[in-house]
Design a protein around this motif. Structure first.
Motif, PDB file in Angstrom:
ATOM      1  N   LEU A 133       0.826  -1.200   0.000  1.00 22.21           N
ATOM      2  CA  LEU A 133       0.000   0.000   0.000  1.00 22.21           C
ATOM      3  C   LEU A 133       0.864   1.255   0.000  1.00 22.21           C
ATOM      4  O   LEU A 133       2.072   1.208   0.257  1.00 22.21           O
ATOM      5  CB  LEU A 133      -0.932  -0.002   1.221  1.00 22.21           C
ATOM      6  N   ALA A 134       0.219   2.349  -0.299  1.00 21.24           N
ATOM      7  CA  ALA A 134       0.917   3.633  -0.333  1.00 21.24           C
ATOM      8  C   ALA A 134       1.299   4.116   1.057  1.00 21.24           C
ATOM      9  O   ALA A 134       2.132   5.016   1.185  1.00 21.24           O
ATOM     10  CB  ALA A 134       0.045   4.690  -1.012  1.00 21.24           C
ATOM     11  N   THR A 135       0.713   3.536   2.098  1.00 21.31           N
ATOM     12  CA  THR A 135       1.045   3.905   3.478  1.00 21.31           C
ATOM     13  C   THR A 135       2.215   3.119   4.033  1.00 21.31           C
ATOM     14  O   THR A 135       2.387   3.066   5.244  1.00 21.31           O
ATOM     15  CB  THR A 135      -0.188   3.692   4.373  1.00 21.31           C
ATOM     16  N   ASN A 136       2.986   2.486   3.167  1.00 22.30           N
ATOM     17  CA  ASN A 136       4.146   1.702   3.587  1.00 22.30           C
ATOM     18  C   ASN A 136       3.742   0.485   4.412  1.00 22.30           C
ATOM     19  O   ASN A 136       4.490   0.043   5.290  1.00 22.30           O
ATOM     20  CB  ASN A 136       5.129   2.568   4.384  1.00 22.30           C
ATOM     21  N   ALA A 137       2.570  -0.042   4.142  1.00 23.87           N
ATOM     22  CA  ALA A 137       2.068  -1.231   4.834  1.00 23.87           C
ATOM     23  C   ALA A 137       1.794  -2.331   3.820  1.00 23.87           C
ATOM     24  O   ALA A 137       1.717  -2.091   2.606  1.00 23.87           O
ATOM     25  CB  ALA A 137       0.804  -0.912   5.624  1.00 23.87           C
ATOM     26  N   ILE A 138       1.644  -3.561   4.337  1.00 30.14           N
ATOM     27  CA  ILE A 138       1.366  -4.740   3.512  1.00 30.14           C
ATOM     28  C   ILE A 138       0.129  -5.427   4.076  1.00 30.14           C
ATOM     29  O   ILE A 138       0.065  -5.710   5.274  1.00 30.14           O
ATOM     30  CB  ILE A 138       2.557  -5.713   3.480  1.00 30.14           C
ATOM     31  N   GLU A 139      -0.830  -5.691   3.202  1.00 26.97           N
ATOM     32  CA  GLU A 139      -2.039  -6.416   3.585  1.00 26.97           C
ATOM     33  C   GLU A 139      -2.078  -7.762   2.874  1.00 26.97           C
ATOM     34  O   GLU A 139      -1.710  -7.864   1.692  1.00 26.97           O
ATOM     35  CB  GLU A 139      -3.298  -5.612   3.223  1.00 26.97           C
ATOM     36  N   ILE A 140      -2.531  -8.789   3.615  1.00 25.22           N
ATOM     37  CA  ILE A 140      -2.654 -10.140   3.084  1.00 25.22           C
ATOM     38  C   ILE A 140      -4.145 -10.448   2.943  1.00 25.22           C
ATOM     39  O   ILE A 140      -4.881 -10.392   3.928  1.00 25.22           O
ATOM     40  CB  ILE A 140      -1.959 -11.172   3.988  1.00 25.22           C
ATOM     41  N   HIS A 141      -4.579 -10.756   1.726  1.00 25.93           N
ATOM     42  CA  HIS A 141      -5.972 -11.108   1.456  1.00 25.93           C
ATOM     43  C   HIS A 141      -6.032 -12.548   0.947  1.00 25.93           C
ATOM     44  O   HIS A 141      -5.097 -13.020   0.282  1.00 25.93           O
ATOM     45  CB  HIS A 141      -6.575 -10.165   0.421  1.00 25.93           C
ATOM     46  N   SER A 142      -7.129 -13.197   1.258  1.00 30.28           N
ATOM     47  CA  SER A 142      -7.340 -14.581   0.832  1.00 30.28           C
ATOM     48  C   SER A 142      -8.511 -14.646  -0.133  1.00 30.28           C
ATOM     49  O   SER A 142      -9.480 -13.886  -0.014  1.00 30.28           O
ATOM     50  CB  SER A 142      -7.604 -15.492   2.034  1.00 30.28           C
ATOM     51  N   LEU A 143      -8.437 -15.579  -1.062  1.00 30.82           N
ATOM     52  CA  LEU A 143      -9.482 -15.811  -2.061  1.00 30.82           C
ATOM     53  C   LEU A 143      -9.806 -17.299  -2.027  1.00 30.82           C
ATOM     54  O   LEU A 143      -8.994 -18.128  -2.453  1.00 30.82           O
ATOM     55  CB  LEU A 143      -8.994 -15.389  -3.450  1.00 30.82           C
ATOM     56  N   SER A 144     -10.975 -17.637  -1.504  1.00 32.67           N
ATOM     57  CA  SER A 144     -11.375 -19.045  -1.364  1.00 32.67           C
ATOM     58  C   SER A 144     -12.628 -19.302  -2.177  1.00 32.67           C
ATOM     59  O   SER A 144     -13.472 -18.416  -2.380  1.00 32.67           O
ATOM     60  CB  SER A 144     -11.631 -19.389   0.114  1.00 32.67           C
ATOM     61  N   LYS A 145     -12.773 -20.514  -2.647  1.00 31.14           N
ATOM     62  CA  LYS A 145     -13.898 -20.936  -3.474  1.00 31.14           C
ATOM     63  C   LYS A 145     -14.834 -21.814  -2.663  1.00 31.14           C
ATOM     64  O   LYS A 145     -14.400 -22.770  -2.016  1.00 31.14           O
ATOM     65  CB  LYS A 145     -13.396 -21.704  -4.705  1.00 31.14           C
ATOM     66  N   GLN A 146     -16.120 -21.473  -2.708  1.00 29.26           N
ATOM     67  CA  GLN A 146     -17.136 -22.264  -2.022  1.00 29.26           C
ATOM     68  C   GLN A 146     -17.691 -23.305  -2.999  1.00 29.26           C
ATOM     69  O   GLN A 146     -18.280 -22.956  -4.024  1.00 29.26           O
ATOM     70  CB  GLN A 146     -18.262 -21.362  -1.527  1.00 29.26           C
ATOM     71  N   ILE A 147     -17.446 -24.564  -2.680  1.00 26.79           N
ATOM     72  CA  ILE A 147     -17.839 -25.655  -3.582  1.00 26.79           C
ATOM     73  C   ILE A 147     -19.222 -26.164  -3.179  1.00 26.79           C
ATOM     74  O   ILE A 147     -19.497 -26.413  -1.997  1.00 26.79           O
ATOM     75  CB  ILE A 147     -16.814 -26.796  -3.537  1.00 26.79           C
ATOM     76  N   ASN A 148     -20.092 -26.349  -4.151  1.00 26.35           N
ATOM     77  CA  ASN A 148     -21.431 -26.886  -3.929  1.00 26.35           C
ATOM     78  C   ASN A 148     -21.399 -28.399  -4.157  1.00 26.35           C
ATOM     79  O   ASN A 148     -21.192 -28.868  -5.276  1.00 26.35           O
ATOM     80  CB  ASN A 148     -22.438 -26.245  -4.891  1.00 26.35           C
ATOM     81  N   THR A 149     -21.585 -29.155  -3.087  1.00 22.68           N
ATOM     82  CA  THR A 149     -21.644 -30.619  -3.212  1.00 22.68           C
ATOM     83  C   THR A 149     -23.013 -31.111  -3.650  1.00 22.68           C
ATOM     84  O   THR A 149     -23.149 -32.239  -4.109  1.00 22.68           O
ATOM     85  CB  THR A 149     -21.269 -31.259  -1.872  1.00 22.68           C
TER      86      THR A 149
END
Length: 999
Positions: free
Chosen positions: A359-375
Motif C-alpha cells: 500500500l501507499a502507506t508503507n504497509a502490507i495487507e494479506i488477502h485470501s481468495l477461497s472458493k465455495q464448492i457446492n456438493t
C-alpha cells in the motif's frame, strides 16, 4: 527500430516454460511509454513485430504459458490452428486508457508452413517420390505456371503443390511473421464501479489459473479466473449459438428489445442442452453486444466472430478492496489447504489463494481468495468466491514522511515520528518494538508529530505536535502517559531536553519553540506528587501559570501515577515565529563559573539566531548572516562553536566568545533541514532536501564525505554518542543507518567526485550557468577565503563589464563534428606519412593519394572539413579533441597560413585552442616553434586581410561617388558613336545572349 520513450517492462521467453512453443526462437517482449510493444528475436537481434494498437502509454505487461489440456487439445487445435499441441501462451498488456488487452502468442504462419513443408517432404520421401528442388523453387516464384509444372512433374502430389502455392501467396502478407495475435479486451467487473485510470500492475498466478491487475491511484485489485481449453471452447460455442439466434430473429422481423424481454421466459421453458453453461444471461448478452462495442472500438482490431476471444477465456472472480491505494501486489506460490473453508454443501474446501498487497502507506495487507464448492448436484448456482482480509503488516514502516528521529543515551533505542505515528526501534537488530498511533483530546483526534527527544533514563519519549500539544510516551507499555494540550497556540517546531549537571542538582527541563512566537520552559515532575507552582517567575508569567494549572486539573482523570508530567515555569517571547531551539552542551567544571553557564539558542523566522543565558534568560548575543531562516542549530560539547544550517543552502560556523562568523560553508543544493555535532569533536553532520548527508570538519572548514542514498528530502538525523553510526530519516519513509568504517578517506578524491557531480549537473544547476563560471567560482572560493560569504548574485554584481563565454554544452552535432575533425587529422597524417615514404624510396613508383581526401592536399582537406562544420558548432566540436590531435591541428593551421588559405577560420580556431588549452600548450616543448610561427603568420595574414578589406572599401567608395555623379547627367547617343558590346569576353553564355540581343 528502438522505442521512442522510456521502456516500462521487458520479458524474455528463454526459460523452459516456453521451450515447447519456441523450439528454435528466443524472443524478448518490451513495452514502452510510446504506446508500442515490440517483439525482438534474440538470435537474430532484430525486431520481428511491432504492436501499435494501444491508445496511450503501455505501463505493464505479463506473459504466461499454460499447460495443454489433453482432453480438448485436438478440438482446440482444429479451431485455433496449431496451438493445441503445445498449450496456450497469452500476453496481457495494461495501457493508460484503463483497458487490459489480451494477445495470443503462437507460432507464425511462416513457421507453420515450414513445418508442413518438412512434413510433406518426409511423406514423399517415404513413398519414394522425391520432388525436384529446382521445380519447387520455380513454382514458388511463379504460381501461374502450375498446370505446366504439374504435367512435367507427374510424380508430385497435387495436394503438396496446392500447399506450396498457398504458402507463396500468404508469404506476401504483412502479418505472415507475426507471433502475437489480438484476442480482445478483458471485460470490466459487472456491477462494480471502475475508473479509467491506467493499469499499474498485472500479475499471473504461478499455477496459471488466475490473473489480477490493479490501477494507479486505486484501491481495488480485480481477480479473474482463466478457463481451461475445454471450458473456453464451450463458452465460444455458446456465444456463437446465441449470436445466430439473435441474427435469425432480427431477420424474421423480431427486434432485439423484444428478444431481451422474453429471454428469461423462453429459457425457463426450454430444456438445457449439453453445451449450455450455468451463468447469468446478463453477462452473456453484454458480452457480445455492449461489451464488444465498448471495448473493441478500434476498427483495426475487430475480430471474426468464430475466433476465440478474451471474454471466452477470462472469468471475473472478485475484487479485493484494500484500505489505501495499492502500489503493487503478488500472488503466493502455492495454494494453502491447511485452513478450514466455508462450504455450502458440507464438502471439503478446495484451498485458497493469498495475495500480498503493498500500500501507499508503507504497509502490507494479506488477502485470501477461497472458493465455495457446492456438493449438492441439484443446485444450478455457479461457484462463488469469498474474499477476506487475513492480516496487516503496518508496524515496520511509517505511513508518511519521517519528521524527527531521536536516539537514547546508550544508543540502543531510536524513536521516529511521522504524521500521526510514533515508532520505537531496536538499533542493534533493526526491529520495531513499539508502534503507536498518537491521538489527543477527548475526541481522540490524531495529532501531527513534528519533533521528539528521549528523556533521561531512556524510558520515556517527549513529542511535540503541530496542534501545539506535548505528549509523553512510555516505551515499555507503548502508552501515552501524559498529554499537555494547548501547550502552545501554534505548531511546536522544535524541542530540547536539558540534562542536569550532577554537582549542581539541577532539575530536568524541557524547552519548546513554537510558531506562536514563544519559547516555553517546562520542568519535569512525577505525577501524583504535590507540585507547587511557587517558582520564581516574572509577573507577566502568572497568567500563564494559572492557565496551565487549570489544564492540569481538567486532565486529572487521565493522570498515570508514577509517570512524569511537565509543568510550565517560564516563557520567552520573540518577535517572529520560532524555528529551532537548542541548549548548549556545556560540561561541568570547577575551575571557573563561566564554563558551567548554560546557554539557550533560539532561531527565528527573521533570519537571526539569539543567544540567552539559561538561568536568567538575559540576552547575550545576536547572530545574523543567513539570508533565509536557520532551520537547524547545534553547539559543540566544549561550548565554543555553534553551527547553523539555513534555507539559504549555507552552513555557518559561529564563535560563542564574541558571536563572530568563523566560516560559511557551501555544498548543499537545497535547504538544510538538520545538523548535529559528533560528541567530543568539532566534526558535524548535515542533511538537506537535496537527498544527501554530508560530513564536515569545523576546524579546517572542509567537507569530508558526501553520502547519498535517500530517494527524497532528508528531514532529520541523529548521531550516536560515540559517533559510530548515524541515523537519518526522510520524506521517502526510510530510516537509514550509516556506520563508520575503517577505510581511509582521501580529501582530494572527494574533491574530484564533487567536481564530477558539478559537471554532471551543469545543465540544470544554478539557473543553467556555464561550466566555466561554476569552476571559476569554486576555485576562487577555495583560494580566496574572503569570498566564502559572497553569494553568486553578489559575484555577478561585482563584475563591471559583461563577459561572454563559449558554449560548452555538448550535443550530438558537436560530438559528430568533433569526430569528423579527428578522422580528418588522422587521414591527413597517414597521407603525409605515405608521401614522405614514397619520396624517400626512389625505386618504387609514386603511390596514389587516398580517395577519401577528395584529391586535396592534407592541409586543404582539413580546411574543407572545418568549413563544413556549422559556425555555432565549431567551438563545441573543438572541445572534443584530445591534446594530441590539438597539437597536430596547430601544425596544419601553420601550413594553411603559409599558403594564405582560410585566414579567418584558421585565426578563429587557433585562438580558441590556445585559450582553452593554454597551460598544456605552453608546457609542451614540441609546440614552441609552431607557436612562434603561428603568431608571426597570424599577424602577417591578418594585416594583409585588413589592407585588402581597406583597399576594397576605398574602391567601393570611389565607385559609389562616380555612379552618383553620372546618375545626375543625361546621356544622349551620337550617330557617329559606335555601339559597345557589353557581353564580350564574358564566356559562352554571354556570346549567346549577345546574339539574341542582335536579333
Amino acid at each position: 527500430g528502438n522505442h521512442y520513450d522510456t521502456t516500462t517492462t521487458t520479458t524474455t521467453t528463454t526459460n523452459n516454460n516456453y521451450s515447447e512453443l519456441f523450439n528454435a526462437m528466443d524472443i524478448l517482449v518490451s513495452s514502452s511509454l510510446d504506446g508500442l510493444i515490440k517483439i525482438w528475436d534474440l538470435n537474430g537481434q532484430c525486431c520481428t513485430q511491432t504492436i501499435a494498437s494501444h491508445r496511450g502509454e503501455v505501463s505493464c505487461h505479463s506473459i504466461l504459458n499454460m499447460k495443454p489440456d489433453p482432453i480438448s487439445s485436438s478440438i482446440h487445435q482444429q479451431q485455433q490452428g496449431g496451438e493445441g499441441g503445445s498449450g496456450r501462451c497469452r500476453m496481457v498488456t495494461g495501457c493508460a486508457d484503463g483497458q487490459v488487452r489480451v494477445f495470443a502468442i503462437r507460432k507464425s504462419n511462416r513457421m507453420l508452413s515450414q513445418e508442413e513443408d518438412t512434413k510433406a517432404r518426409k511423406e514423399i520421401q517415404n513413398e519414394g517420390k522425391i520432388a525436384n528442388d529446382d521445380a519447387i523453387q520455380h513454382i514458388q516464384k511463379d504460381t501461374q505456371d502450375q498446370q505446366d509444372m504439374d504435367t512435367e512433374n507427374t510424380n508430385i502430389k497435387g495436394s503438396y503443390w496446392e500447399t506450396q502455392i498457398t504458402n507463396a501467396i500468404q508469404s506476401q502478407r504483412s502479418d505472415y511473421d507475426d507471433i502475437c495475435h489480438y484476442m480482445g479486451t478483458i471485460p470490466p467487473p459487472p456491477n462494480v464501479a471502475t475508473s479509467n485510470e491506467k493499469i499499474s500492475s498485472i500479475q499471473y498466478h504461478p499455477n496459471g489459473k488466475f490473473l489480477a491487475f490493479c490501477r494507479s491511484n486505486g484501491r481495488n485489485i480485480d481477480v479473474y479466473a482463466i478457463r481451461s481449453e475445454r471450458e473456453s471452447h464451450r463458452k465460444r460455442t455458446r456465444r456463437l449459438r446465441r449470436l445466430r439466434e439473435k441474427e435469425g430473429k432480427v431477420e424474421a422481423g423480431g427486434s432485439v428489445a423484444t428478444e431481451g424481454d422474453n429471454a428469461q421466459s423462453s429459457h425457463r421453458g426450454t430444456k438445457r442442452g449439453i453445451l449450455d453453461d450455468i451463468e447469468e444471461d446478463d453477462e452473456d448478452n453484454l458480452d457480445e453486444g455492449d461489451m464488444e462495442s465498448k471495448h473493441n472500438q478500434e476498427t483495426s482490431l475487430l475480430l471474426p466472430k468464430e475466433e476465440l476471444k478474451a471474454s471466452d477465456e477470462y472469468e471475473y472472480v472478485g475484487s479485493i478492496r484494500c484500505s489505501h491505494k495499492v502500489k503493487g501486489f503478488a500472488f503466493s506460490l502455492k495454494k494453502d489447504k491447511s485452513q478450514s473453508k466455508i462450504d455450502t454443501g458440507g464438502g471439503k474446501g478446495a484451498g485458497f489463494l493469498r495475495i500480498a498487497c503493498a500500500l501507499a502507506t508503507n504497509a502490507i495487507e494479506i488477502h485470501s481468495l477461497s472458493k465455495q464448492i457446492n456438493t449438492n448436484k441439484k443446485t444450478t448456482q455457479p461457484a462463488q468466491y469469498l474474499i477476506e482480509k487475513m492480516s496487516t503488516l503496518d508496524m515496520y514502516g511509517h505511513p508518511t514522511g519521517i519528521r524527527s528521529i531521536a536516539l537514547s543515551s546508550d544508543d540502543t533505542l531510536a524513536c521516529s515520528v511521522s504524521k500521526n505515528m510514533a515508532k520505537v526501534w531496536n538499533v542493534a537488530n533493526r526491529s520495531c518494538q513499539q508502534s503507536l498511533t498518537l491521538s489527543t483530546g477527548t475526541r481522540k483526534a490524531n495529532c501531527y508529530c513534528l519533533c521528539s527527544s528521549f528523556l533521561p533514563g531512556n524510558e520515556y519519549v517527549v513529542i511535540g505536535t503541530r496542534e501545539g500539544s506535548i505528549c509523553i510516551l512510555h516505551i515499555a507499555s507503548g502508552d501515552i502517559v501524559y498529554v499537555e494540550e494547548k501547550a502552545h497556540d501554534g505548531a511546536i517546531w522544535s524541542l530540547d531536553v536539558k540534562r542536569p549537571l550532577p554537582h549542581e542538582g539541577e532539575r530536568i527541563a524541557i524547552m519548546t519553540g513554537s510558531a506562536d512566537c514563544k519559547v516555553k520552559f517546562w520542568d519535569l515532575e512525577m505525577q501524583g506528587e504535590d507540585s507547587s507552582s511557587d517558582s520564581e517567575t516574572d509577573d507577566s508569567d502568572d497568567s500563564d501559570d494559572d492557565g496551565n494549572t487549570k489544564k492540569q486539573q481538567s486532565s486529572s482523570s487521565s493522570i498515570h501515577s508514577g509517570h512524569p508530567m511537565v509543568v510550565h515555569t517560564r516563557t520567552l517571547e520573540t518577535k517572529d515565529d520560532v524555528i529551532a531551539v537548542r541548549y548548549s552542551h556545556t560540561k561541568s567544571s570547577s575551575s571557573s563559573e563561566t564554563q558551567t553557564q548554560r546557554l539557550v539558542f533560539v532561531s527565528t523566522l527573521d533570519c537571526q539566531i539569539r543567544v540567552f543565558f539559561d538561568d536568567t534568560l538575559a540576552f547575550f548575543l545576536n547572530l545574523y548572516g543567513h539570508s533565509l531562516p536557520a532551520l537547524a542549530i547545534d553547539s559543540s560539547d566544549d561550548g565554543t562553536l555553534l553551527v547553523s544550517g539555513g534555507a539559504d543552502k549555507t552552513i555557518k560556523i559561529w564563535g560563542l566568545d564574541f558571536g563572530d562568523t568563523h566560516k560559511t560553508l557551501h555544498g548543499h543544493d537545497d535547504s538544510i533541514t538538520d545538523i548535529k555535532f559528533v560528541n567530543g569533536t568539532h566534526n558535524f553532520f548535515s542533511v538537506s532536501k537535496d537527498h544527501s548527508l554530508r560530513y564536515w570538519d569545523a576546524d579546517r572548514f572542509e567537507m569530508i564525505l558526501i553520502l547519498n542514498g535517500h530517494m527524497a528530502e532528508i528531514s532529520c538525523l541523529s548521531v550516536s554518542r560515540t559517533g559510530a553510526f548515524v541515523l537519518t530519516g526522510g520524506m521517502d519513509r526510510q530510516i537509514r543507518v550509516w556506520e563508520r568504517t575503517k577505510d581511509i578517506v582521501f580529501l582530494e578524491e572527494e574533491r574530484e567526485r564533487e567536481l564530477e557531480s558539478i559537471l554532471d549537473k551543469v545543465d540544470g544547476r544554478r539557473e543553467d550557468k556555464d561550466t566555466a563560471s561554476l569552476l571559476n567560482n569554486s576555485l576562487k572560493r577555495r583560494d580566496n577565503p574572503e569570498m566564502e560569504d559572497m553569494d553568486d548574485d553578489d559575484e555577478e554584481g561585482n563584475k563591471k563589464n559583461p563577459q561572454s563565454e563559449a558554449a560548452v554544452k555538448r550535443s550530438i552535432l558537436s560530438i559528430s563534428a568533433g569526430d569528423r575533425i579527428m578522422e580528418a587529422i588522422e587521414l591527413a597524417d597517414q597521407e603525409s606519412m605515405n608521401t614522405m615514404i614514397s619520396s624517400k624510396n626512389k625505386k618504387t613508383q609514386i603511390s596514389s593519394s587516398n580517395p577519401l581526401l577528395l584529391g586535396l592536399e592534407p592541409p586543404q582537406y582539413i580546411l574543407w572539413i572545418l568549413r563544413t562544420v556549422k559556425s555555432a558548432e565549431l567551438e563545441p566540436s573543438l572541445l572534443v579533441l584530445p591534446l594530441g590531435h590539438v597539437e597536430r591541428l596547430i601544425v596544419y593551421l601553420v601550413k594553411l597560413l603559409r599558403s594564405g588559405r582560410g585566414v579567418e577560420i584558421c585565426a578563429r580556431v587557433s585562438i580558441f585552442l590556445i585559450k582553452v588549452h593554454q597551460h598544456q600548450i605552453i608546457s609542451s616543448k614540441k609546440l614552441l616553434i609552431p607557436l612562434r610561427e603561428l603568431r608571426r603568420l597570424l599577424k602577417l595574414r591578418l594585416i594583409q586581410a585588413r589592407d585588402t578589406i581597406g583597399y576594397n572599401l576605398a574602391a567601393m567608395r570611389v565607385l559609389e561617388k562616380v555612379a552618383k555623379d553620372r546618375k545626375q547627367q543625361y546621356y544622349i547617343p551620337d550617330a557617329n558613336t559606335t555601339k559597345q558590346d557589353i557581353w564580350s569576353d564574358l564566356g559562352l553564355g554571354s556570346d549567346l545572349a549577345a546574339s539574341l540581343q542582335k536579333k
